[in-house]
Design a protein around this motif. Structure first.
Motif, PDB file in Angstrom:
ATOM      1  N   ASP A 172      32.730  49.365  41.887  1.00 25.62           N
ATOM      2  CA  ASP A 172      32.561  47.475  42.063  1.00 25.62           C
ATOM      3  C   ASP A 172      30.594  47.031  41.665  1.00 25.62           C
ATOM      4  N   GLN A 252      40.020  44.858  45.038  1.00 28.92           N
ATOM      5  CA  GLN A 252      39.772  43.324  44.639  1.00 28.92           C
ATOM      6  C   GLN A 252      39.341  42.423  45.941  1.00 28.92           C
ATOM      7  N   TYR A 269      42.524  50.370  36.425  1.00 28.54           N
ATOM      8  CA  TYR A 269      42.056  49.139  37.384  1.00 28.54           C
ATOM      9  C   TYR A 269      41.292  47.890  36.596  1.00 28.54           C
ATOM     10  N   LEU A 273      41.191  44.102  36.495  1.00 31.24           N
ATOM     11  CA  LEU A 273      40.170  42.754  37.390  1.00 31.24           C
ATOM     12  C   LEU A 273      39.421  42.164  36.826  1.00 31.24           C
ATOM     13  N   TRP A 280      34.198  46.520  37.350  1.00 31.05           N
ATOM     14  CA  TRP A 280      34.622  47.870  37.775  1.00 31.05           C
ATOM     15  C   TRP A 280      33.968  48.802  37.050  1.00 31.05           C
TER      16      TRP A 280
END
Length: 382
Positions: A172, A252, A269, A273, A280
């Motif tokens: 992240d 998340q 993902y 996201l 990400w």
């Protein structure tokens, strides 16, 4: 979403893996004895039932398919199941979508003769090999059998590679100032309480692969997974390792801002996201370049044997293989589909290209690595 290089081009022969569609539970009393289609249960190809039309008719007569641990966001399984149900009059019972390979194998072994038993298997290679050793697999050759490279299928047709990818590091970028790109990076103090795996490596094929990749990055080999255990022990001692299982939800929520997982999962993902404001980023670590396929197989004791075989025909059809592509994984028939023009060109273009030769274990090497990890993981992270 950004995919960092170095990435590696995954050739069809570069991955080996295993896939499991199973239903969990113990229970020993058979509740399906004599109730299944014995002809379908013995079929080793659609031709044995009189062709695809007859297979479809037999499967739709059964009307159900039991699968296990097929998370909707895992390699695009959500779309795969929905497309199968839409195409055929068959209801898919996907039990415990967040389950593990070990749980799936346990369920297959303990539900023989039961209506709720698993029909087909999607497992990592070491777990599929164990299923084979236990006599749980029925030989079956899909229509595209001849186009699957010999190195990616068992000669006895007990199981075959289906989809695969590389071990990668997802991050992240809004929660982590400098995203790691190698296993060595993960040891830096700036990643305290941030690094997680997708499960327990004593039960999860993806987590086991992460330990093997870490071993390769730290002086180990496909025959020696101990350096991987030592790496995670050091990661824990530094306070960087998070024991929580990394999932789309934990990412998340900010619980697992760095996740070591298959690249197709991390890339998937990132796609999901991005609309939620999460940047990400995904990198395949050059110091631990490791690739593997998951596999498909039919449960010898499937309560819906025709549906199980039709499921394999579907996932190995151009439609099914392109669904894997849309989920960022590399399907076993990709090279053949590129040649005949049936591969989804847009989906192929979305898979990041990388350079180099990934290391891939033999079945025996992966089994040995699993044994080492099962024996030493608890001590390493306790």
């Amino acid at each position: 979403m950004k995919a960092h290089h170095p990435r590696r081009v995954l050739t069809a022969a570069a991955l080996v893996g295993l896939t499991a569609l199973v239903a969990t539970g113990c229970g020993s009393a058979p509740d399906n004895a004599g109730g299944r289609d014995s002809k379908a249960a013995e079929a080793e190809s659609a031709a044995d039932l009189g062709g695809m039309e007859k297979l479809v008719a037999a499967a739709e007569k059964e009307g159900k398919l039991n699968v296990y641990a097929l998370a909707p966001d895992w390699a695009n399984y959500g779309e795969m199941i929905a497309a199968f149900e839409k195409k055929y009059a068959i209801e898919v019972n996907n039990e415990d979508p967040g389950g593990s390979s070990q749980g799936a194998l346990n369920a297959a072994a303990k539900r023989k003769g039961q209506e709720r038993a698993v029909d087909a298997l999607d497992l990592g290679t070491s777990y599929m090999q164990e299923a084979k050793k236990q006599g749980l697999l029925a030989p079956y050759k899909v229509k595209g059998w001849g186009d699957i490279p010999d190195a990616q299928k068992q000669p006895d047709a007990s199981f075959m590679n289906n989809y695969g990818g590389y071990i990668s590091i997802g991050c992240d970028a809004k929660a982590v100032k400098n995203c790691p790109e190698t296993f060595k990076d993960l040891l830096k103090p700036e990643y305290r309480n941030k690094v997680a795996l997708n499960g327990d490596p004593t039960e999860s094929s993806s987590a086991l692969a992460a330990v093997i990749a870490a071993s390769l990055a730290n002086g180990g080999s496909l025959d020696d997974a101990q350096p991987g255990l030592d790496f995670f022990q050091e990661l824990r001692k530094k306070g960087n390792f998070v024991p929580a299982k990394s999932t789309l939800a934990t990412i998340q929520q900010g619980e697992t801002p760095i996740s070591i997982d298959w690249d197709y999962l991390n890339l998937g993902y990132g796609q999901k996201l991005e609309p939620k404001g999460v940047d990400w980023q995904v990198a395949v670590p050059a110091d631990g370049l490791y690739s593997r396929y998951y596999n498909q197989g039919v449960n010898k004791y499937a309560p819906h044997p025709a549906a199980a075989r039709l499921w394999l025909e579907f996932v190995y059809s151009p439609e099914g293989q392109n669904i894997w592509l849309k989920g960022f994984s590399r399907p076993a028939l990709l090279e053949a589909m590129k040649k005949d023009g049936s591969a989804d060109k847009a989906a192929v273009a979305r898979i990041p290209e990388v350079h180099g030769t990934p290391q891939e274990p033999t079945v025996e090497q992966e089994a040995k690595a699993k044994e080492t990890v099962v024996q030493g993981w608890g001590k390493a992270v306790s």
